[in-house]
Write a protein that holds these residues in place. Structure first.
Motif, mmCIF file in Angstrom:
data_model
loop_
_atom_site.group_PDB
_atom_site.id
_atom_site.type_symbol
_atom_site.label_atom_id
_atom_site.label_comp_id
_atom_site.label_asym_id
_atom_site.label_seq_id
_atom_site.Cartn_x
_atom_site.Cartn_y
_atom_site.Cartn_z
ATOM 1 N N GLY A 41 0.972 -1.192 -0.096
ATOM 2 C CA GLY A 41 0.085 0.138 0.004
ATOM 3 C C GLY A 41 1.173 1.015 0.017
ATOM 4 N N ILE A 42 2.026 1.160 1.049
ATOM 5 C CA ILE A 42 2.719 2.323 0.812
ATOM 6 C C ILE A 42 3.436 2.451 -0.538
ATOM 7 C CG2 ILE A 42 4.842 3.378 1.689
ATOM 8 C CD1 ILE A 42 4.093 1.843 4.516
ATOM 9 N N GLN A 43 3.984 1.384 -1.155
ATOM 10 C CA GLN A 43 4.592 1.648 -2.291
ATOM 11 C C GLN A 43 3.641 2.136 -3.571
ATOM 12 O OE1 GLN A 43 6.336 -2.155 -2.788
ATOM 13 N NE2 GLN A 43 8.464 -1.412 -2.457
ATOM 14 N N GLN A 44 2.463 1.707 -3.394
ATOM 15 C CA GLN A 44 1.453 1.907 -4.860
ATOM 16 C C GLN A 44 0.487 3.161 -4.461
ATOM 17 O OE1 GLN A 44 1.096 -0.033 -7.956
ATOM 18 N NE2 GLN A 44 3.267 0.022 -7.105
ATOM 19 N N GLY A 45 0.434 3.547 -3.393
ATOM 20 C CA GLY A 45 -0.415 4.644 -2.830
ATOM 21 C C GLY A 45 -0.154 5.859 -3.660
ATOM 22 N N PRO A 46 1.447 6.194 -3.641
ATOM 23 C CA PRO A 46 1.720 7.870 -4.401
ATOM 24 C C PRO A 46 1.489 7.690 -5.788
ATOM 25 C CG PRO A 46 3.319 7.135 -2.661
ATOM 26 C CD PRO A 46 2.326 5.927 -2.669
ATOM 27 N N GLU A 47 1.989 6.205 -6.297
ATOM 28 C CA GLU A 47 2.061 6.012 -7.783
ATOM 29 C C GLU A 47 0.438 6.082 -8.518
ATOM 30 O OE1 GLU A 47 2.805 5.196 -11.791
ATOM 31 O OE2 GLU A 47 4.080 5.999 -10.084
ATOM 32 N N LEU A 48 -0.505 5.462 -7.705
ATOM 33 C CA LEU A 48 -1.739 5.539 -7.846
ATOM 34 C C LEU A 48 -2.675 6.705 -7.922
ATOM 35 C CD1 LEU A 48 -2.408 1.464 -7.542
ATOM 36 C CD2 LEU A 48 -1.683 2.974 -9.755
ATOM 37 N N GLY A 49 -2.117 7.583 -6.827
ATOM 38 C CA GLY A 49 -3.091 8.641 -6.723
ATOM 39 C C GLY A 49 -3.790 8.320 -5.422
ATOM 40 N N TRP A 50 -3.590 7.506 -4.522
ATOM 41 C CA TRP A 50 -4.192 6.987 -3.271
ATOM 42 C C TRP A 50 -5.793 6.856 -3.690
ATOM 43 C CZ3 TRP A 50 -1.090 5.617 0.440
ATOM 44 C CH2 TRP A 50 0.273 6.265 0.683
ATOM 45 N N TRP A 71 -6.314 2.404 0.516
ATOM 46 C CA TRP A 71 -6.626 2.848 1.825
ATOM 47 C C TRP A 71 -7.046 1.505 2.756
ATOM 48 C CZ3 TRP A 71 -4.336 6.626 3.956
ATOM 49 C CH2 TRP A 71 -4.034 7.938 3.384
ATOM 50 N N VAL A 72 -8.042 0.980 1.929
ATOM 51 C CA VAL A 72 -8.655 -0.590 2.253
ATOM 52 C C VAL A 72 -7.577 -1.482 2.723
ATOM 53 C CG1 VAL A 72 -9.915 -2.454 2.160
ATOM 54 C CG2 VAL A 72 -10.886 -0.402 1.389
ATOM 55 N N LEU A 73 -6.462 -1.432 1.838
ATOM 56 C CA LEU A 73 -5.315 -2.477 1.811
ATOM 57 C C LEU A 73 -4.371 -1.961 3.374
ATOM 58 C CD1 LEU A 73 -4.008 -5.040 0.532
ATOM 59 C CD2 LEU A 73 -2.570 -3.316 -0.465
ATOM 60 N N LEU A 74 -4.267 -0.550 3.398
ATOM 61 C CA LEU A 74 -3.576 -0.148 4.598
ATOM 62 C C LEU A 74 -4.164 -0.239 5.867
ATOM 63 C CD1 LEU A 74 -2.192 3.205 3.082
ATOM 64 C CD2 LEU A 74 -0.849 1.165 3.604
ATOM 65 N N MET A 116 9.635 12.325 -7.603
ATOM 66 C CA MET A 116 10.435 12.654 -8.962
ATOM 67 C C MET A 116 9.476 12.663 -10.423
ATOM 68 S SD MET A 116 13.449 9.715 -8.157
ATOM 69 C CE MET A 116 14.091 9.987 -9.647
ATOM 70 N N GLN A 117 8.252 11.984 -9.891
ATOM 71 C CA GLN A 117 7.232 11.922 -11.087
ATOM 72 C C GLN A 117 6.480 13.332 -11.116
ATOM 73 O OE1 GLN A 117 5.842 7.741 -12.034
ATOM 74 N NE2 GLN A 117 7.162 7.471 -9.938
ATOM 75 N N THR A 118 6.502 14.141 -9.923
ATOM 76 C CA THR A 118 5.647 15.302 -9.628
ATOM 77 C C THR A 118 6.171 16.380 -10.661
ATOM 78 O OG1 THR A 118 4.642 14.201 -7.718
ATOM 79 C CG2 THR A 118 4.298 16.648 -8.097
ATOM 80 N N GLY A 119 5.434 16.843 -11.360
ATOM 81 C CA GLY A 119 5.761 18.050 -12.041
ATOM 82 C C GLY A 119 6.779 18.186 -13.133
ATOM 83 N N LEU A 120 6.916 16.965 -13.464
ATOM 84 C CA LEU A 120 8.136 16.819 -14.595
ATOM 85 C C LEU A 120 7.836 17.582 -15.811
ATOM 86 C CD1 LEU A 120 9.751 13.161 -14.390
ATOM 87 C CD2 LEU A 120 10.747 15.463 -14.290
ATOM 88 N N ASP A 121 6.459 17.591 -16.211
ATOM 89 C CA ASP A 121 5.926 18.217 -17.247
ATOM 90 C C ASP A 121 5.985 19.774 -17.413
ATOM 91 O OD1 ASP A 121 4.004 17.820 -15.628
ATOM 92 O OD2 ASP A 121 2.212 17.397 -17.106
ATOM 93 N N GLN A 122 5.821 20.401 -16.056
ATOM 94 C CA GLN A 122 5.966 21.505 -15.861
ATOM 95 C C GLN A 122 7.202 22.344 -15.742
ATOM 96 O OE1 GLN A 122 3.460 20.069 -13.817
ATOM 97 N NE2 GLN A 122 1.697 20.014 -15.333
#
Length: 472
Positions: free
Chosen positions: A221-230, A235-238, A425-431
């Motif tokens: 859950g910790i690993q996938q939450g940020p990537e998938l936008g929570w 949250w159920v998994l956590l 690292m993946q946040t804001g790369l396009d801006q």
């Protein structure tokens, strides 16, 4: 070699130091492999056609498979013998490293990294457990200092060595180099590490199931939450993982009534320094698993260096760590436990904050070497003193469990760090420019280090006649 008394936990000094050397070779390889991958990530992207998410998973799947079973594997060493578990783990690690080096695509590489992580999970807790059992209590500071220093040196040598390997013979050899190192450690452990007395009657099966299910749910859950936008299911998994781990704690209290030894003896947390040391090493795990990814992307993608040049930029950190680390262990035996650790955590936090500032500015690249130098000093003053202070007064009956918890805490931090910084690292790369994005990402480990500083500031002066730390 003379045979040790089978009822004794302590070896003569020459035998104990030989055992330490054999174990540290493998421990160095495990930590080197965990951090050296960061240097090769741009090569994975190009040669294997990998996405950024797949690149993150090359590290994340390894950390997931290291972390989830480690409470269990630490206790397995107490039940079946640390030397036996170490050899099983090393064989798995060697074979999976071969598959990693021969991987034809990113999917195969990720799968092989999962098996590699399992091998590391089996052998890693055994190193710390054996060290604490074969050395006399008054000598553990120096021995754990060497063990901790090996961990620190592996982390700082990895960028330079990784850059050289990627540029000279290809990324595959960051995995294939494990084969000769692993075989050497396997042979030396078989020769120099004795079969230790068993400490556990029977491991509690419900506790094993609960720990694997709970830790697996939490870490995934910790690993996938940020990537998938929570999303909601994360949250159920956590929540599920948290409930199961709460049940796991309750199972430890009733294990003896079921005729088993608890997987996690809760009394180890009565040791004040161990509790604070386990938390602080989690913040260091957060840092070392995550800081190299944005730094390498900054140097290679942002400043146009190749892998070797980027690795050489980190060489001053490695050089300072190699010089200072051997001195930190003996100093930790003579100084108050909190002194070196506080200096180390403060230096690391300051270095990363400074690195973030330099990464944002259009200045000569040599300015980046200043925080790199401070990182070398800071890391050297964390690994050895923290491990020595945390484990020196632990009851020998609980060494396997305590080693598992200590290494689990480090890996929990590593998983959280890889997930958090990977998402940043993946946040804001396009801006935003890549340099700014990487500078933002590296702020996260600096915040974690501040929490670690607070924890080690609460270390107490120790006594050697009981299993707990006394007030200062």
């Amino acid at each position: 070699m003379s045979q040790p008394n089978p009822n004794s936990l302590v070896l003569p000094a020459p035998q104990a130091w030989r055992a330490l050397i054999a174990l540290c070779i493998g421990f160095f390889m495990i930590l080197l492999d965990q951090t050296i991958v960061a240097v090769a990530t741009p090569a994975f992207q190009v040669e294997l056609g990998a996405s950024m998410n797949q690149i993150v998973w090359v590290t994340s799947i390894y950390l997931l498979c290291v972390l989830v079973p480690m409470l269990f594997t630490g206790r397995l060493g107490d039940r079946f013998g640390q030397r036996n578990l170490y050899r099983v783990g090393m064989i798995i690690f060697i074979l999976s490293s071969l598959v990693c080096g021969l991987a034809p695509n990113i999917e195969t590489l990720i799968a092989a990294r999962a098996v590699q992580g399992l091998g590391a999970a089996i052998l890693t807790p055994q190193t710390m457990s054996v060290i604490n059992r074969v050395f006399a209590r008054e000598k553990r500071g120096a021995a754990l200092g060497v063990w901790g220093a090996v961990g620190g040196v592996a982390g700082v040598v990895a960028p330079t060595l990784g850059g050289f390997i990627v540029e000279s013979v290809g990324w595959q050899w960051i995995f294939l180099i494990n084969l000769p190192i692993g075989v050497l450690s396997l042979v030396l452990v078989s020769l120099w590490v004795p079969d230790m007395p068993r400490q556990v009657r029977r491991i509690d099966t419900p506790s094993v199931i609960a720990s694997l299910a709970g830790m697996g749910a939490l870490v995934f859950g910790i690993q996938q939450g940020p990537e998938l936008g929570w999303p909601w299911w994360v949250w159920v998994l956590l929540i599920f993982g948290g409930v199961v781990m709460f049940g796991f704690i309750r199972l430890q209290r009733s294990a003896v009534r079921r005729g088993s030894d608890p997987l996690l003896p809760l009394e180890i947390f009565r040791n004040h320094n161990f509790s604070h040391g386990a938390f602080s090493i989690a913040t260091m795990g957060f840092t070392v698993s995550s800081m190299m990814l944005p730094i390498m992307f900054f140097l290679q993608n942002g400043r146009g260096l190749n892998a070797l040049q980027a690795g050489l930029m980190m060489l001053p950190m490695a050089a300072l760590s190699i010089v200072i680390s051997p001195l930190a262990g003996p100093l930790a035996d003579r100084l108050h436990p909190r002194i070196l650790s506080m200096i180390g955590f403060a230096a690391m936090a300051l270095a990363l904050l400074s690195a973030s500032a330099v990464m944002r500015l259009d200045v000569a690249l040599w300015w980046f070497l200043l925080p790199v130098l401070v990182m070398g000093v800071g890391q050297s003053l964390i690994w050895a003193p923290n491990s020595a202070t945390s484990m020196r007064t632990m009851d020998p009956r609980h060494m396997g469990a305590a080693s598992g918890v200590y290494n689990t805490a480090r890996q929990v931090g590593a998983v959280a760090g890889a997930a958090a910084v990977g998402a940043a690292m993946q946040t804001g790369l396009d801006q935003l420019e890549v340099n700014v994005v990487m500078a933002n990402a590296i702020l996260l480990p600096s915040i974690a280090l501040i929490a670690g500083f607070i924890a080690v500031s609460r270390f107490r002066a120790e006594t050697l006649d009981d299993g707990a730390a006394s007030p200062a």
